[in-house]
Enzyme design. Structure first.
Site, PDB file in Angstrom:
ATOM      1  N   CYS A 124     -26.219   1.691 -11.630  1.00  0.00           N
ATOM      2  CA  CYS A 124     -25.414   2.900 -11.851  1.00  0.00           C
ATOM      3  C   CYS A 124     -26.306   4.098 -12.160  1.00  0.00           C
ATOM      4  CB  CYS A 124     -24.431   2.672 -12.991  1.00  0.00           C
ATOM      5  SG  CYS A 124     -23.306   4.063 -13.213  1.00  0.00           S
ATOM      6  N   GLU A 177       0.820  -1.217   0.000  1.00  0.00           N
ATOM      7  CA  GLU A 177       0.000   0.000   0.000  1.00  0.00           C
ATOM      8  C   GLU A 177       0.850   1.262   0.000  1.00  0.00           C
ATOM      9  OE1 GLU A 177      -2.984   0.177  -0.775  1.00  0.00           O
ATOM     10  OE2 GLU A 177      -3.585  -1.908  -0.585  1.00  0.00           O
TER      11      GLU A 177
END
Ligand code: ADE
Length: 317
Positions: free
Chosen positions: A198, A27
């Site tokens: 969506c 990360e």
């Protein structure tokens, strides 16, 4: 989402582990660098510094050297500092609460939650660029994502999505859907598994970003000084603190540089000019002679390494 992920998810090396150290390293590297660039660095890093204690024990020079080429070196310094704190205060074991993680150098809400969800399968939200774009479209969020309003909207919508079952895989799925289907330029709505949910009125116009300030131009002049197979380098402060670069010069003797190149640095476009220089012409600072054959083992910022390689006409590495 989970079925889509099983069939279409990316196989990434940090997904083959639940080791919080390995996930934390990935990360940090992925914060400002693309997946394809990160993979070889990630593998080599884990070979060189296999756990928090090994990284904590390493000298800064080695840590910067292993990071070399990834850029944004404050990430490497923060990672090193975080490893030292975890080794000293947490017995070398990664803490498992948001509050403890967020206090560590270089760890904000995103990175803390990414470690919690990928290493410990916790149902917390993560929002990086891919998820930000996907969620902005799914919920038709028109506030700019780099504004407080937009950021808050995306984080709260994303938090509401995270399921209690398989949250880590779900978060990976969101990330991959953003990275491979809900892409910036030409989203592949035809193959999107959540197309029906969506609400984007026009996905191409989302997410909205605030206009960027134009890049400022900056000129930097450095000296190329070789003597019997050795090169003079100067330890950087500020931008590349701790690394070694060509010595700075204020007024070159010659008008014509030996080498000119450009590189971006945060909000600047830097033009690097390197001049043949006599030793007496430079201000003495923290400088040292390095044998040329040693150059591969010391940390040198990428633009300076490229300049040195070009000047020595050596192939890369
Ligand atoms: N970008 C940030 N974190 C990532 C991850 N774990 N996998 C792929 N891309 C990422």
């Amino acid at each position: 989402m989970l079925r889509w992920y099983r069939e279409n998810g990316r196989e990434l090396p940090w997904r083959q582990t639940r080791d919080p150290y390995a996930i934390l390293v990935s990360e940090f590297m992925l914060q400002q660098t693309q997946v394809a660039t990160v993979i070889p660095y990630y593998r080599e890093w884990l070979r060189r510094f296999p756990d928090f204690r090994a990284l904590a024990a390493a000298p800064e020079m080695d840590v910067l050297h292993a990071w070399q080429g990834l850029g944004y070196y404050s990430r490497a310094r923060n990672l090193h500092a975080t490893a030292r704190i975890i080794a000293a205060d947490f017995n070398g074991i990664c803490p498992q609460t948001v509050t403890e993680l967020i206090g560590l150098p270089g760890i904000g809400r995103y990175t803390a939650n990414a470690i919690l969800t990928f290493a410990f399968d916790r149902p917390v939200a993560i929002v990086e660029a891919n998820i930000g774009r996907l969620v902005a479209r799914l919920f038709n969020i028109s506030a700019p994502l780099d504004s407080t309003e937009g950021r808050n909207a995306v984080w709260s919508h994303t938090s509401a999505l995270v399921p209690t079952r398989a949250p880590g895989a779900f978060n990976s799925a969101l990330m991959d859907l953003g990275a491979t289907v809900c892409i910036a330029r030409l989203p592949k709505c035809g193959v999107c598994p959540v197309k029906k949910s969506c609400r984007a009125s026009n996905p191409l116009t989302l997410p909205v970003k605030r206009p960027r300030p134009k890049r400022k131009r900056l000129g930097e002049r450095h000296a190329f000084i070789l003597e019997s197979e050795r090169i003079l380098l100067q330890q950087c402060d500020r931008r590349w603190r701790g690394m070694w670069m060509l010595p700075t010069i204020s007024s070159p003797e010659s008008k014509t540089p030996l080498h000119v190149s450009k590189f971006p640095f945060t909000h600047h476009e830097v033009t690097l000019r390197v001049f043949a220089t006599r030793l007496g012409q430079i201000e003495t600072r923290a400088q040292r002679w390095f044998p040329l054959r040693q150059l591969n083992s010391i940390p040198i910022p990428a633009p300076h390494r490229r300049a040195i390689d070009a000047l020595l006409l050596r192939p890369k590495n």
